[in-house]
Scaffold this active site. Structure first.
Site, short mmCIF file in Angstrom:
data_model
loop_
_atom_site.label_atom_id
_atom_site.label_comp_id
_atom_site.label_asym_id
_atom_site.label_seq_id
_atom_site.Cartn_x
_atom_site.Cartn_y
_atom_site.Cartn_z
N THR A 185 0.79 -1.14 0.17
CA THR A 185 0.03 0.04 0.04
C THR A 185 0.93 1.06 -0.01
OG1 THR A 185 -0.15 0.28 2.40
CG2 THR A 185 -1.80 -1.24 1.42
N GLU A 331 -5.74 -4.00 -0.17
CA GLU A 331 -5.83 -5.10 0.69
C GLU A 331 -7.16 -5.99 0.36
OE1 GLU A 331 -5.33 -1.96 1.42
OE2 GLU A 331 -4.20 -1.80 3.46
N LYS A 440 -14.27 14.94 14.75
CA LYS A 440 -15.11 14.35 15.94
C LYS A 440 -15.47 15.65 16.66
CE LYS A 440 -13.80 9.51 15.42
NZ LYS A 440 -13.18 8.44 16.00
N TRP A 445 -19.74 12.83 14.45
CA TRP A 445 -18.99 12.77 13.35
C TRP A 445 -19.31 13.71 12.00
CZ3 TRP A 445 -17.32 6.82 12.26
CH2 TRP A 445 -16.78 6.49 13.43
P1 ADP Z 1 -3.67 3.84 -0.72
O1 ADP Z 1 -4.69 4.74 -0.17
O2 ADP Z 1 -2.70 3.36 0.45
O3 ADP Z 1 -3.10 4.24 -2.11
P2 ADP Z 1 -5.44 2.08 -1.99
O4 ADP Z 1 -4.79 2.63 -3.35
O5 ADP Z 1 -5.77 0.44 -1.88
O6 ADP Z 1 -4.41 2.35 -0.86
O7 ADP Z 1 -6.54 3.03 -1.83
C1 ADP Z 1 -7.69 2.59 -0.87
C2 ADP Z 1 -8.44 3.60 -0.53
O8 ADP Z 1 -8.92 4.44 -1.63
C3 ADP Z 1 -9.86 3.01 0.03
O9 ADP Z 1 -9.78 2.70 1.51
C4 ADP Z 1 -10.71 4.44 -0.04
O10 ADP Z 1 -10.50 5.54 0.97
C5 ADP Z 1 -10.33 4.98 -1.30
N1 ADP Z 1 -10.97 4.68 -2.36
C6 ADP Z 1 -11.06 3.84 -3.33
N2 ADP Z 1 -12.23 3.69 -4.21
C7 ADP Z 1 -13.09 4.73 -3.76
C8 ADP Z 1 -14.20 5.32 -4.23
N3 ADP Z 1 -14.72 4.74 -5.45
N4 ADP Z 1 -14.81 6.38 -3.58
C9 ADP Z 1 -14.15 6.85 -2.51
N5 ADP Z 1 -13.07 6.51 -1.99
C10 ADP Z 1 -12.35 5.58 -2.72
#
Ligand code: ADP
Length: 542
Positions: A185, A331, A440, A445
């Site tokens: 990640t 993940e 918060k 929230w």
């Molecule tokens: P990183 O943020 O470490 O680059 P990822 O690329 O796996 O990791 O990103 C996952 C995160 O991206 C999710 O947990 C979410 O916060 C965000 N995300 C992914 N798809 C969407 C979506 N369609 N709308 C909003 N947020 C999203």
């Protein structure tokens, strides 16, 4: 009593064998730095994959050794995906756009034995070579004619490496639970963490991704993943496309070039494409400017961050293209939810349809979702209550490579996504925030994302971010940070007036600051971590 069915392992090797036997004549078309339009068939690709597997065993690798790739979406990267995993090694895809310290951290943490990388990345690796402790072989993804000068020790040329080897290879019988691939990640919070996929998880994910109400992939499709192969296996498409036998179109170093993408889509007859919202924003702007058409494109899958309705509307109304919003994470392989319609969708009024489209969607069979409050109490699926989003399923990480499992899982074994979401009575999930970004205020929230969405709706706001800052009475209150359009004469009051009435009164930001630039992470997301550091001592007006 146990069932009496065969225990055929679910391996990536089985996807390769199927694609080779059933779809051998289908094409893989790529742009590479050394060829503007390379094309060959699955049969030819897998012949070279077998040569590669022989070359890898000659390099003296051991089962489960990690082999790193730093490469764009092209046919050589595709070959590595199969050659490495099916021969029993772990294909470790690395994002070349990460900061240099992160790349060396990741390579060392994974103990990569070999690195395969694009010729354009030679200078990057030359700068890092002293820090890479485990790497024994550097292989440049090019042919002899395009081999660059380099100081990398013993650098090999990919085409030379594989050419002398036999195209016969006896694939090992792998346990389906063996690791096939590794992806870190991006570490928006702390060091990058490794997600170690198994053959089984990838096969099951591919079945799910191909379903009609998921990505709905067919043998007749031509698919272009703009999403990089170094990001969660191009959303699993590297496996799903050969599984169904679709034509595979790979944009190589041109994935950020809207003109090149449009030409590739039109020229190759692309029917489905997948990528993040910014890619589509650029493409739509290009199409509007040039009047170019995308005659064959039927649908796009958009995820990675929230997809604005304006993108979906423009695709549908101007180009007849349906956009499906998707949510997932490295993940989760990454497919968690997809926003595809249920049976009553067509009967809904326009506004109700739009409200559904804006959501991140419903879980594909195989994954389960729940939302919980701070005390791990499940929240209702009423579309209003929001809580920490948790997920479980056979393609969800059970831990991180070499790390303690407990850090990311709750006491019941569900993976904590770090997202905050609502789920409506129809099971559609909508992201409202990241857990660390939610504000918060007095125990309640406030969604920073919702405030940002409303703020960027102001015609003179180019970009907006909202963070929580300390407040003596409410613990935290929202601070809105705005990048105005370059020629705008924007005031705090004008922004707040625009927001008033669109959100609950107590959600209104306590203050607005104007900046020239908002910091971003290596993957292009707003860095709230940086912003919180910058404004940690900020005093809100009384
Ligand atoms: P990183 O943020 O470490 O680059 P990822 O690329 O796996 O990791 O990103 C996952 C995160 O991206 C999710 O947990 C979410 O916060 C965000 N995300 C992914 N798809 C969407 C979506 N369609 N709308 C909003 N947020 C999203």
């Amino acid at each position: 009593m146990r069932g009496q069915m065969m225990n055929q392992p679910l391996t990536i090797t089985s996807i390769m064998r199927h694609a080779d036997a059933q779809h051998g004549s289908r094409e893989i078309v790529s742009v590479t730095h050394d060829n503007p339009r390379h094309r060959y068939t699955y049969t030819e690709a897998f012949r070279r994959v077998r040569k590669l597997a022989n070359a890898l065993s000659d390099l003296g690798l051991k089962p489960s050794d990690r082999i790193g790739t730093l490469a764009w979406n092209d046919y050589r990267h595709f070959e590595l995906y199969y050659g490495v995993s099916c021969a029993g090694y772990v294909c470790h895809t690395i994002n070349p756009r990460l900061f240099e310290e992160q790349i060396s951290f990741i390579v060392n943490h994974a103990e990569d034995r070999c690195l395969f990388f694009d010729a354009a990345l030679v200078p990057l690796l030359e700068g890092l070579v002293e820090q890479l402790e485990s790497v024994r072989h550097f292989v440049i993804l090019t042919d002899r004619d395009h081999m660059p000068e380099t100081s990398l020790p013993g650098a090999l040329c990919y085409e030379e490496l594989i050419e002398s080897h036999s195209d016969g290879f006896d694939w090992p019988d792998l346990d389906e639970h063996e690791a096939s691939s590794l992806c870190y990640t991006s570490g928006t919070t702390g060091d990058p963490k490794g997600v170690l996929y198994s053959h089984r998880s990838n096969v099951l994910h591919s079945y799910a991704a191909a379903l009609p109400d998921s990505m709905g992939l067919r043998a007749g499709d031509t698919v272009l993943p703009v999403v990089p192969m170094f990001h969660a296996n191009a959303w699993g498409l590297n496996y799903t496309i050969p599984m169904v036998g679709a034509k595979f179109v790979l944009p190589g170093p041109e994935s950020g070039n809207p003109g090149a993408l449009a030409e590739l889509m039109q020229g190759e007859g692309v029917t489905m494409a997948a990528g993040v919202p910014t890619v589509w924003l650029g493409l739509l702007q290009h199409l509007a400017k040039t009047g170019q058409r995308l005659d064959t494109l039927e649908r796009t899958v958009v995820g990675g961050s929230a997809c604005p309705l304006s993108i979906m509307d423009e695709f549908r109304e101007k180009h007849g293209v349906e956009t499906f919003h998707a949510w997932g994470m490295t993940e989760t392989s990454p497919l968690g939810t997809l926003c595809t319609p249920k049976s009553d969708f067509d009967s809904l009024a326009h506004d109700a349809k739009q409200a559904v489209r804006a959501k991140q969607g419903r879980p594909v069979y195989g994954v389960e979702l729940k939302i919980t409050d701070d005390n791990n109490i499940e929240q209702p699926w009423d579309g209003q209550a929001f809580g920490s989003l948790k997920i479980r399923g056979p393609w969800v990480a059970d831990g991180y490579y070499k790390l303690d499992k407990s850090s990311a899982h709750d006491s019941d074994g569900w993976f904590e996504t770090g997202d905050v979401a609502t789920i409506d009575p129809d099971g559609y999930m909508q992201i409202t925030d990241r857990t660390k970004d939610v504000i918060k205020s007095g125990g309640e929230w406030i969604s920073s994302i919702e405030l940002e969405n409303v703020a960027v709706g102001h015609p003179q706001v180019a970009e907006a971010a909202v963070i929580g800052v300390q407040h003596p009475k409410w613990a935290e209150r929202p601070l809105l940070i705005v990048v105005p359009d370059s020629d705008a004469d924007l005031t705090k009051e004008a922004v707040l007036d625009h927001m008033r009435g669109k959100i609950a009164k107590w959600w209104m930001p306590d203050d607005v600051v104007f900046v020239d630039e908002i910091p971003h992470t290596a993957t292009g997301k707003i860095s709230k971590l940086k912003l919180r550091e910058m404004y940690q001592d900020y005093t809100l007006p009384a």
